[in-house]
Motif scaffolding. Structure first.
Motif, PDB file in Angstrom:
ATOM      1  N   ARG A   4       7.621   5.193 -10.651  1.00 32.60           N
ATOM      2  CA  ARG A   4       6.245   5.529 -10.256  1.00 32.60           C
ATOM      3  C   ARG A   4       5.303   5.466 -11.449  1.00 32.60           C
ATOM      4  O   ARG A   4       4.424   6.328 -11.628  1.00 32.60           O
ATOM      5  CB  ARG A   4       6.183   6.897  -9.568  1.00 32.60           C
ATOM      6  N   VAL A   5       5.468   4.413 -12.229  1.00 32.54           N
ATOM      7  CA  VAL A   5       4.643   4.195 -13.418  1.00 32.54           C
ATOM      8  C   VAL A   5       3.982   2.824 -13.313  1.00 32.54           C
ATOM      9  O   VAL A   5       4.639   1.829 -12.995  1.00 32.54           O
ATOM     10  CB  VAL A   5       5.497   4.266 -14.700  1.00 32.54           C
ATOM     11  N   VAL A   6       2.683   2.773 -13.585  1.00 33.98           N
ATOM     12  CA  VAL A   6       1.955   1.511 -13.573  1.00 33.98           C
ATOM     13  C   VAL A   6       1.975   0.946 -14.991  1.00 33.98           C
ATOM     14  O   VAL A   6       1.191   1.352 -15.858  1.00 33.98           O
ATOM     15  CB  VAL A   6       0.508   1.697 -13.080  1.00 33.98           C
ATOM     16  N   ASP A   7       2.888   0.028 -15.244  1.00 33.97           N
ATOM     17  CA  ASP A   7       2.968  -0.623 -16.544  1.00 33.97           C
ATOM     18  C   ASP A   7       2.783  -2.126 -16.344  1.00 33.97           C
ATOM     19  O   ASP A   7       2.502  -2.593 -15.234  1.00 33.97           O
ATOM     20  CB  ASP A   7       4.293  -0.306 -17.238  1.00 33.97           C
ATOM     21  N   ASP A   8       2.924  -2.907 -17.403  1.00 31.35           N
ATOM     22  CA  ASP A   8       2.692  -4.353 -17.299  1.00 31.35           C
ATOM     23  C   ASP A   8       3.664  -5.004 -16.329  1.00 31.35           C
ATOM     24  O   ASP A   8       3.282  -5.923 -15.575  1.00 31.35           O
ATOM     25  CB  ASP A   8       2.814  -4.997 -18.681  1.00 31.35           C
ATOM     26  N   ASP A  67      -6.110  -0.901 -10.252  1.00 32.15           N
ATOM     27  CA  ASP A  67      -5.178  -1.317 -11.299  1.00 32.15           C
ATOM     28  C   ASP A  67      -3.727  -1.218 -10.817  1.00 32.15           C
ATOM     29  O   ASP A  67      -2.837  -0.865 -11.580  1.00 32.15           O
ATOM     30  CB  ASP A  67      -5.383  -0.485 -12.575  1.00 32.15           C
ATOM     31  N   PHE A  68      -3.531  -1.518  -9.515  1.00 39.31           N
ATOM     32  CA  PHE A  68      -2.205  -1.583  -8.900  1.00 39.31           C
ATOM     33  C   PHE A  68      -1.504  -0.225  -8.840  1.00 39.31           C
ATOM     34  O   PHE A  68      -0.280  -0.164  -8.691  1.00 39.31           O
ATOM     35  CB  PHE A  68      -1.319  -2.610  -9.626  1.00 39.31           C
ATOM     36  N   ASP A  69      -2.284   0.833  -8.952  1.00 42.24           N
ATOM     37  CA  ASP A  69      -1.711   2.175  -8.848  1.00 42.24           C
ATOM     38  C   ASP A  69      -1.608   2.554  -7.372  1.00 42.24           C
ATOM     39  O   ASP A  69      -2.583   2.985  -6.753  1.00 42.24           O
ATOM     40  CB  ASP A  69      -2.585   3.190  -9.584  1.00 42.24           C
ATOM     41  N   VAL A  70      -0.417   2.395  -6.818  1.00 39.16           N
ATOM     42  CA  VAL A  70      -0.171   2.771  -5.424  1.00 39.16           C
ATOM     43  C   VAL A  70       0.664   4.046  -5.357  1.00 39.16           C
ATOM     44  O   VAL A  70       1.183   4.395  -4.290  1.00 39.16           O
ATOM     45  CB  VAL A  70       0.544   1.635  -4.663  1.00 39.16           C
ATOM     46  N   PHE A  71       0.768   4.715  -6.492  1.00 40.94           N
ATOM     47  CA  PHE A  71       1.584   5.929  -6.567  1.00 40.94           C
ATOM     48  C   PHE A  71       0.751   7.207  -6.467  1.00 40.94           C
ATOM     49  O   PHE A  71       1.151   8.163  -5.805  1.00 40.94           O
ATOM     50  CB  PHE A  71       2.389   5.937  -7.872  1.00 40.94           C
ATOM     51  N   SER A  72      -0.403   7.226  -7.119  1.00 46.50           N
ATOM     52  CA  SER A  72      -1.202   8.453  -7.148  1.00 46.50           C
ATOM     53  C   SER A  72      -2.250   8.506  -6.059  1.00 46.50           C
ATOM     54  O   SER A  72      -2.812   9.574  -5.785  1.00 46.50           O
ATOM     55  CB  SER A  72      -1.887   8.608  -8.514  1.00 46.50           C
ATOM     56  N   ARG A  73      -2.524   7.357  -5.428  1.00 39.15           N
ATOM     57  CA  ARG A  73      -3.518   7.333  -4.357  1.00 39.15           C
ATOM     58  C   ARG A  73      -3.167   6.219  -3.380  1.00 39.15           C
ATOM     59  O   ARG A  73      -2.490   5.253  -3.751  1.00 39.15           O
ATOM     60  CB  ARG A  73      -4.932   7.126  -4.912  1.00 39.15           C
ATOM     61  N   ARG A  74      -3.613   6.383  -2.153  1.00 42.34           N
ATOM     62  CA  ARG A  74      -3.351   5.383  -1.106  1.00 42.34           C
ATOM     63  C   ARG A  74      -4.582   4.499  -0.956  1.00 42.34           C
ATOM     64  O   ARG A  74      -5.697   4.997  -0.772  1.00 42.34           O
ATOM     65  CB  ARG A  74      -3.042   6.079   0.214  1.00 42.34           C
ATOM     66  N   ALA A  75      -4.399   3.207  -1.052  1.00 40.55           N
ATOM     67  CA  ALA A  75      -5.516   2.275  -0.898  1.00 40.55           C
ATOM     68  C   ALA A  75      -5.921   2.212   0.568  1.00 40.55           C
ATOM     69  O   ALA A  75      -5.124   1.792   1.412  1.00 40.55           O
ATOM     70  CB  ALA A  75      -5.123   0.888  -1.401  1.00 40.55           C
ATOM     71  N   VAL A  76      -7.121   2.642   0.861  1.00 37.72           N
ATOM     72  CA  VAL A  76      -7.593   2.650   2.248  1.00 37.72           C
ATOM     73  C   VAL A  76      -8.982   2.038   2.325  1.00 37.72           C
ATOM     74  O   VAL A  76      -9.758   2.080   1.368  1.00 37.72           O
ATOM     75  CB  VAL A  76      -7.630   4.080   2.833  1.00 37.72           C
ATOM     76  N   VAL A  77      -9.273   1.466   3.480  1.00 33.80           N
ATOM     77  CA  VAL A  77     -10.618   0.984   3.787  1.00 33.80           C
ATOM     78  C   VAL A  77     -11.279   2.068   4.621  1.00 33.80           C
ATOM     79  O   VAL A  77     -10.790   2.393   5.710  1.00 33.80           O
ATOM     80  CB  VAL A  77     -10.566  -0.351   4.563  1.00 33.80           C
ATOM     81  N   PRO A  78     -12.373   2.672   4.141  1.00 32.56           N
ATOM     82  CA  PRO A  78     -12.985   3.787   4.882  1.00 32.56           C
ATOM     83  C   PRO A  78     -13.527   3.351   6.237  1.00 32.56           C
ATOM     84  O   PRO A  78     -13.841   2.173   6.461  1.00 32.56           O
ATOM     85  CB  PRO A  78     -14.115   4.247   3.946  1.00 32.56           C
ATOM     86  N   ARG A  88       0.826  -1.212   0.000  1.00 33.14           N
ATOM     87  CA  ARG A  88       0.000   0.000   0.000  1.00 33.14           C
ATOM     88  C   ARG A  88       0.857   1.257   0.000  1.00 33.14           C
ATOM     89  O   ARG A  88       0.504   2.259  -0.642  1.00 33.14           O
ATOM     90  CB  ARG A  88      -0.902  -0.010   1.240  1.00 33.14           C
ATOM     91  N   ASP A  89       1.979   1.226   0.707  1.00 34.23           N
ATOM     92  CA  ASP A  89       2.738   2.446   1.003  1.00 34.23           C
ATOM     93  C   ASP A  89       4.000   2.599   0.162  1.00 34.23           C
ATOM     94  O   ASP A  89       4.951   3.269   0.583  1.00 34.23           O
ATOM     95  CB  ASP A  89       3.129   2.459   2.488  1.00 34.23           C
ATOM     96  N   VAL A  90       4.025   2.020  -1.022  1.00 36.42           N
ATOM     97  CA  VAL A  90       5.221   2.108  -1.865  1.00 36.42           C
ATOM     98  C   VAL A  90       5.651   3.558  -2.063  1.00 36.42           C
ATOM     99  O   VAL A  90       6.825   3.906  -1.911  1.00 36.42           O
ATOM    100  CB  VAL A  90       4.970   1.435  -3.227  1.00 36.42           C
ATOM    101  N   ALA A  91       4.703   4.426  -2.392  1.00 34.04           N
ATOM    102  CA  ALA A  91       5.039   5.827  -2.664  1.00 34.04           C
ATOM    103  C   ALA A  91       5.561   6.530  -1.418  1.00 34.04           C
ATOM    104  O   ALA A  91       6.561   7.262  -1.479  1.00 34.04           O
ATOM    105  CB  ALA A  91       3.817   6.558  -3.218  1.00 34.04           C
ATOM    106  N   GLU A  92       4.896   6.325  -0.276  1.00 33.32           N
ATOM    107  CA  GLU A  92       5.343   6.961   0.961  1.00 33.32           C
ATOM    108  C   GLU A  92       6.733   6.488   1.362  1.00 33.32           C
ATOM    109  O   GLU A  92       7.566   7.278   1.828  1.00 33.32           O
ATOM    110  CB  GLU A  92       4.346   6.670   2.087  1.00 33.32           C
ATOM    111  N   ASP A  93       6.986   5.199   1.181  1.00 34.46           N
ATOM    112  CA  ASP A  93       8.301   4.676   1.535  1.00 34.46           C
ATOM    113  C   ASP A  93       9.377   5.239   0.599  1.00 34.46           C
ATOM    114  O   ASP A  93      10.501   5.531   1.036  1.00 34.46           O
ATOM    115  CB  ASP A  93       8.283   3.144   1.486  1.00 34.46           C
ATOM    116  N   LEU A  94       9.034   5.398  -0.677  1.00 34.99           N
ATOM    117  CA  LEU A  94       9.980   6.011  -1.601  1.00 34.99           C
ATOM    118  C   LEU A  94      10.322   7.426  -1.154  1.00 34.99           C
ATOM    119  O   LEU A  94      11.488   7.847  -1.219  1.00 34.99           O
ATOM    120  CB  LEU A  94       9.388   6.048  -3.013  1.00 34.99           C
TER     121      LEU A  94
END
Length: 286
Positions: free
Chosen positions: A199-203, A256-267, A171-177
């Motif tokens: 920080r690119v979501v590719d194949d 779509d595995f984008d953990v760079f532009s948004r943080r996956a959270v459970v509300p 979940r925190d790839v971007a924050e850790d970077l």
């Protein structure tokens, strides 16, 4: 200023409620007298984590000194049998009541210290050695409070700790970077030709994330075996946390595995709803 034991437990509850809502809501499955002991362990871990990841521009040597000071204070207070620290008072009481092995806390603090000097891991085995102290040991800390029916629950409790930690890493790839760290094993990145620093979501990134998510889900499946070894109230507590935390993986997939532009959270509303389904209604609010 002297802190009473009740004030210390209240502080631990506040920290858990503010920063660990998944775990906080899950504790309501436990008898009321046990909840605060879970909060005490969480609050101590939070204190150490905050020292390491404090956003203020502290030098590494200052963070290391603060972390060492926290550890020295805890072990000194534990030897004394009492504390007036806002969080440690509750933790010392919890350790005395349940007979925790103090070595668990040493392993945890040692892992936190690693974050001050280690910023990447070559292999998954290397990462597991770090997570032994940062995550698996917390599962071990919880067991005396949860009171499993069999000592065979230990490896499954450790696997739940691994699963929670790995979920955080995904979940925190971007924050850790941003902190200069990469917790995804270098060998895995090379295997899939993926580079989180782009920080690119590719194949390549999607294939890597699918691989890591399946690895994480295998750990959750092992944890499920351990849950069956817990008494009913403890099982409801752990199941609530497991259900909620593993949903983060679903949300990563949905994005779509984008953990760079948004943080996956459970509300929060979802946490309350999920907890309500696995927590016996008679325990709620008690």
């Amino acid at each position: 200023m002297t802190t009473t034991l009740d004030e210390s437990y209240a502080r631990c509850r506040t920290l858990n409620m503010e920063f660990g809502t998944t775990y906080y809501w899950s504790t309501f499955a436990l008898p009321r007298w046990k909840r605060r002991h879970v909060w005490a362990i969480y609050a101590f871990c939070r204190l150490a984590d905050d020292i390491v990841d404090d956003p203020t521009p502290l030098r590494t040597v200052e963070r290391a000194a603060a972390l060492d000071g926290l550890g020295q204070r805890f072990f000194a207070d534990l030897a004394e049998g009492t504390s007036d620290h806002p969080v440690l008072a509750a933790l010392v009481d919890t350790v005395q009541r349940f007979g925790h092995d103090p070595e668990c806390f040493r392993r945890f603090l040692d892992a936190m210290a690693m974050d001050l000097s280690v910023d990447c891991y070559e292999t998954y085995r290397d990462l597991l050695r770090y997570m032994d102290g940062s995550a698996a040991v917390i599962g071990e800390m919880m067991l005396p409070i949860l009171e499993p029916d069999s000592p065979e629950a230990v490896p499954h409790a450790r696997d739940l700790g691994f699963a929670f930690q790995l979920t955080n890493f995904l979940r925190d790839v971007a924050e850790d970077l941003d902190r200069g760290r990469v917790y995804l094993p270098r060998a895995d990145l090379e295997l899939f030709h993926a580079d989180p620093r782009r920080r690119v979501v590719d194949d390549a990134w999607r294939e890597l994330m699918r691989f890591e998510i399946e690895r994480c889900r295998a750990l959750y499946r092992s944890a499920d075996v351990g849950i069956t070894m817990l008494p009913p109230a403890s099982a409801r507590c752990v199941r609530a946390a497991r259900v909620l935390y593993s949903e983060i993986l679903d949300r990563i997939e949905a994005a779509d595995f984008d953990v760079f532009s948004r943080r996956a959270v459970v509300p929060t509303w979802r946490k309350v709803a999920a907890a309500s389904r696995v927590v016996a209604p008679t325990w709620l609010g008690r």
